[in-house]
Enzyme design. Structure first.
Site, PDB file in Angstrom:
ATOM      1  N   MET A  30      54.071  37.362  18.958  1.00 45.46           N
ATOM      2  CA  MET A  30      55.190  37.568  18.020  1.00 45.46           C
ATOM      3  C   MET A  30      54.643  37.771  16.609  1.00 45.46           C
ATOM      4  O   MET A  30      55.375  37.624  15.626  1.00 45.46           O
ATOM      5  CB  MET A  30      56.156  36.396  18.081  1.00 45.46           C
ATOM      6  CG  MET A  30      56.809  36.279  19.462  1.00 45.46           C
ATOM      7  SD  MET A  30      58.434  35.537  19.450  1.00 45.46           S
ATOM      8  CE  MET A  30      58.065  33.945  18.804  1.00 45.46           C
ATOM      9  N   HIS A  37      45.408  33.529  18.273  1.00 42.85           N
ATOM     10  CA  HIS A  37      45.706  34.870  18.801  1.00 42.85           C
ATOM     11  C   HIS A  37      44.425  35.710  18.908  1.00 42.85           C
ATOM     12  O   HIS A  37      44.239  36.464  19.861  1.00 42.85           O
ATOM     13  CB  HIS A  37      46.685  35.600  17.881  1.00 42.85           C
ATOM     14  CG  HIS A  37      48.030  34.959  17.781  1.00 42.85           C
ATOM     15  ND1 HIS A  37      48.469  34.333  16.630  1.00 42.85           N
ATOM     16  CD2 HIS A  37      49.034  34.844  18.676  1.00 42.85           C
ATOM     17  CE1 HIS A  37      49.688  33.871  16.826  1.00 42.85           C
ATOM     18  NE2 HIS A  37      50.056  34.165  18.054  1.00 42.85           N
TER      19      HIS A  37
HETATM   20  O1  PAF Z   1      54.122  33.276  23.049  1.00 43.76           O
HETATM   21  C1  PAF Z   1      54.703  34.124  22.359  1.00 43.76           C
HETATM   22  O2  PAF Z   1      54.271  34.476  21.271  1.00 43.76           O
HETATM   23  C2  PAF Z   1      55.976  34.745  22.891  1.00 43.76           C
HETATM   24  O3  PAF Z   1      56.739  33.828  23.584  1.00 43.76           O
HETATM   25  C3  PAF Z   1      55.731  36.016  23.741  1.00 43.76           C
HETATM   26  C4  PAF Z   1      54.953  35.691  25.013  1.00 43.76           C
HETATM   27  C5  PAF Z   1      54.967  37.035  22.939  1.00 43.76           C
HETATM   28  C6  PAF Z   1      57.061  36.636  24.173  1.00 43.76           C
HETATM   29  O4  PAF Z   1      57.825  36.993  23.067  1.00 43.76           O
END
Ligand code: PAF
Length: 283
Positions: A30, A37
């Site tokens: 997101m 990330h």
């Molecule tokens: O973990 C996240 O950032 C969100 O839940 C995802 C998997 C991108 C779905 O919107």
């Protein structure tokens, strides 16, 4: 690194890769990317020669009163971070691309049972939104691999079930949680904490470790869970749950000595809700 916002752009790039026989790994996010990330992207690069990161703040997984409107949107910064890692493609679709019939009239994907406990019980509809958007991303990107963080453990299990139940031809890869030196799990929501809250936040990880150690000594799980709640409350946190469950089903452990277990906590610090977990082997 290229950025595309629509399906035509995504398909053109992915088609060219597939023609060259190159496999694709997807990292769904997101946005507001942090070191956690970036670790997912590096793991994806070990899986396949081409990596797509998606950035989409998914409205259908936020409940009323949650932080959808205020969720940090930092696309330029995310682009720079991904480019520095040599990520191949950023897919940053609009709400219209992801929900062409509008949010009210979208197709919905529902994974039963495992979505009803823990996070699902405290955030009704959350996992329907996650399953729906993840299924859409899988259909759009058609990855061979998709990498998810273990911090959102229940989400990872929901996605695994989604893939198995639909027979989708991709492998789900989970990556252990990336933590600060004091144990706090990295999360976009950590930035909401003020200094006093930030100082108390590592107690969540410390409590998970305590739950693991106490379970290893053979204590009854329900008693450990109650004591963990009290421990957090004494420090001014407001826990939604402290639970010990079987790791893949998230059902209460029924004394199976071989089961892999997991301790999970969701707790509020002021207006910020944090989740974390710690998998461990049964005593
Ligand atoms: O973990 C996240 O950032 C969100 O839940 C995802 C998997 C991108 C779905 O919107």
């Amino acid at each position: 690194m290229q950025t595309v916002h629509d399906l035509a752009g995504l398909r053109a790039v992915a088609r060219a890769w597939r023609r060259q026989g190159q496999r694709i790994a997807l990292v769904p996010t997101m946005g507001n990317l942090h070191a956690g990330h970036f670790a997912l992207v590096r793991r994806a690069q070990q899986c396949a020669p081409r990596v797509v990161a998606s950035v989409f703040v998914n409205p259908t997984q936020f409940g009323p009163g949650e932080d959808y409107a205020h969720y940090p949107r930092t696309l330029e910064q995310d682009q720079a971070g991904l480019a520095a890692l040599d990520c191949d493609l950023l897919f940053a679709p609009t709400v219209e691309v992801m929900y062409p019939y509008g949010i009210e009239h979208t197709l919905r994907v529902q994974v039963p049972q495992i979505t009803e406990v823990l996070e699902g019980a405290h955030r009704p509809g959350h996992f329907d939104g996650v399953a729906t958007v993840v299924a859409k991303l899988f259909a759009m990107v058609q990855p061979d691999y998709a990498v998810f963080g273990e911090k959102d453990w229940q989400q990872l299990q929901v996605v695994r079930r989604l893939v198995r139940d639909l027979g989708l031809p991709l492998e789900i890869v989970g990556l252990p949680t990336v933590r600060e030196a004091d144990g706090l799990a990295l999360s976009s929501r950590n930035q909401y904490l003020d200094a006093g809250q930030r100082a108390r936040a590592p107690l969540i990880h410390a409590t998970l470790r305590w739950m693991r150690e106490t379970a290893a000594q053979g204590h009854v799980h329900a008693a450990i869970e109650r004591a963990a709640v009290a421990r957090l409350q004494r420090a001014g946190l407001v826990p939604d749950y402290c639970a010990i469950r079987v790791a893949d089903s998230l059902l209460p452990a029924a004394g199976d000595a071989h089961a892999r277990l997991i301790a999970l906590i969701a707790a509020r610090l002021g207006r910020t809700r944090l989740i974390d977990n710690l998998p461990f082997a049964a005593a």
